[in-house]
Design a protein around this motif. Sequence first.
Motif, short mmCIF file in Angstrom:
data_model
loop_
_atom_site.label_atom_id
_atom_site.label_comp_id
_atom_site.label_asym_id
_atom_site.label_seq_id
_atom_site.Cartn_x
_atom_site.Cartn_y
_atom_site.Cartn_z
N CYS A 133 71.50 -7.39 -8.38
CA CYS A 133 71.35 -8.84 -8.51
C CYS A 133 70.45 -9.40 -7.41
CB CYS A 133 72.72 -9.51 -8.47
SG CYS A 133 73.75 -9.11 -9.91
N LEU A 134 70.51 -8.84 -6.23
CA LEU A 134 69.60 -9.26 -5.17
C LEU A 134 68.16 -8.91 -5.52
CD1 LEU A 134 71.63 -8.27 -1.97
CD2 LEU A 134 71.12 -10.59 -2.76
N LEU A 135 67.96 -7.78 -6.20
CA LEU A 135 66.62 -7.42 -6.65
C LEU A 135 66.08 -8.47 -7.61
CD1 LEU A 135 64.20 -5.51 -6.98
CD2 LEU A 135 65.52 -4.25 -8.70
N VAL A 136 66.91 -8.92 -8.54
CA VAL A 136 66.50 -9.98 -9.46
C VAL A 136 66.16 -11.24 -8.67
CG1 VAL A 136 67.24 -11.46 -11.36
CG2 VAL A 136 67.82 -9.05 -11.37
N GLY A 137 66.97 -11.55 -7.65
CA GLY A 137 66.68 -12.72 -6.82
C GLY A 137 65.35 -12.60 -6.11
N ALA A 138 65.03 -11.41 -5.61
CA ALA A 138 63.74 -11.21 -4.94
C ALA A 138 62.59 -11.37 -5.92
CB ALA A 138 63.70 -9.83 -4.29
N ILE A 139 62.77 -10.88 -7.14
CA ILE A 139 61.71 -10.95 -8.15
C ILE A 139 61.38 -12.41 -8.49
CG2 ILE A 139 61.20 -10.50 -10.59
CD1 ILE A 139 62.68 -7.84 -10.26
N VAL A 140 62.41 -13.26 -8.60
CA VAL A 140 62.17 -14.65 -9.02
C VAL A 140 61.94 -15.59 -7.83
CG1 VAL A 140 63.59 -14.30 -11.07
CG2 VAL A 140 64.62 -15.32 -9.04
N SER A 141 61.83 -15.05 -6.63
CA SER A 141 61.74 -15.91 -5.45
C SER A 141 60.33 -16.38 -5.13
CB SER A 141 62.30 -15.17 -4.23
OG SER A 141 61.51 -14.04 -3.90
#
Length: 431
Positions: A133-141
């Motif tokens: 989920c943190l990876l998804v957060g980094a992608i959309v940041s």
Amino acid sequence: MEPSVELTLRIGCLLAVIAACNVAAIKLRLPDALTLTAAGLALGAALLIAGVVAPTFTAQTIQPFLSPSLRPEGYLWIFLPPILFQAALEADAAAMARDLLPILVLAIGAVFAATLLVGITAHAISGASLAVCLLVGAIVSTTDPSAVIDLFRSSGVPARMVRLVEGESLLNDAAAITLASHLMARIVGQPAHAMTGSVLGDLFGSLFAGGLLGALAGALLARACRAIPAAPLSRFTLSLALPNLLYPIADLWLHVSGVVTVVSAGLTAGTLLRRTTTHEEHTIFRHLWRSMGGMAGGMVFLLAAMHVPDLLRGLRGPDLWLILCVLIAALVSRWAVLGCSLPLLSRLGMCAPLPRAHRLAITWGGVRGPVTLVLALCAAQAMSLPPEARHLASVVAVGFVLVNLTCNGLTLRPLVRRLGIGGDGNAGNHA
């Protein structure tokens, strides 16, 4: 069809579609990003439908033409350097230096805040592992402010707002790419691939070392251009070679951020060339680069958007709720950085105050774009990642970009007018 003929036709068609999208954007008064995304979605959907109706014909003729065999990360290697270099050339380095601290807060603090809050939100709702989920957060940041900057300028907003959004966009790609690379390496159990093993160490090391390398390269480019009298094409060609050489040298050989290196080179070269060339010479140089940056940005947006319909085939009902919650979390995290960090820095005398209306407009202007789509494609096609990571990257991140781009992109101009920031409005003068 011969590969060379196929490549020539593909490039020609892409350029024709980009030109048509630009005309449509001007006629409809929409950001180019929206028309390019719509065109990419239409092409991707047409490919899916053709694959069902005539699978053999599609596989042999249409799919090789519409679906490039280039790996997703190849889009970054080919298109990102000229996009970054052109944006840096246009920026006012001296003015940005006066707002360096708030720019760093936006470019780095907002990326980490979005990664954390989006990751925690997605973890609580989906039950997927926190690292994924943190990876998804980094992608959309990371944000793509090209449409936002054009809208701000056409609306007559204060120059400082444009400068803050420009500065953020030049550096937040480096933060997001570094963070996403670390998280992907740790998820697949390869922490050694995360460079030094420290996200902050990698990031600030890249900022420092890449900044020095880029400044040196930019100064050398400016000196070489001054030595080429009355030869605009030669100057442009030499400058075009620089970012395409710097990016892989910095990233692969020197292990510093290619993004920061290219940005630093563009800022340095742009500053020196403005001082040492005539107005006419620099105008030609800027126009050539503006066209190059526009074509590169259009191509990566169009190519990435073409993959979206295929990526969204796995969309499920609960994913829609997750996308909505991720959107809200990203917006809240951005407002928290702008609404808390910048006023605190202002009270401490570390930066000039930024009115509340300006903070609201910049918060809503955090539109995502091609870098987010490409990072999502990289994660979705990385077979070393667990299935949950690939699903969240392909569905949540891509769905996030589509909703964010449509909602924020279409409503930002009315919001700016309502806040009274542009033109003769004065509502934005009150903190």
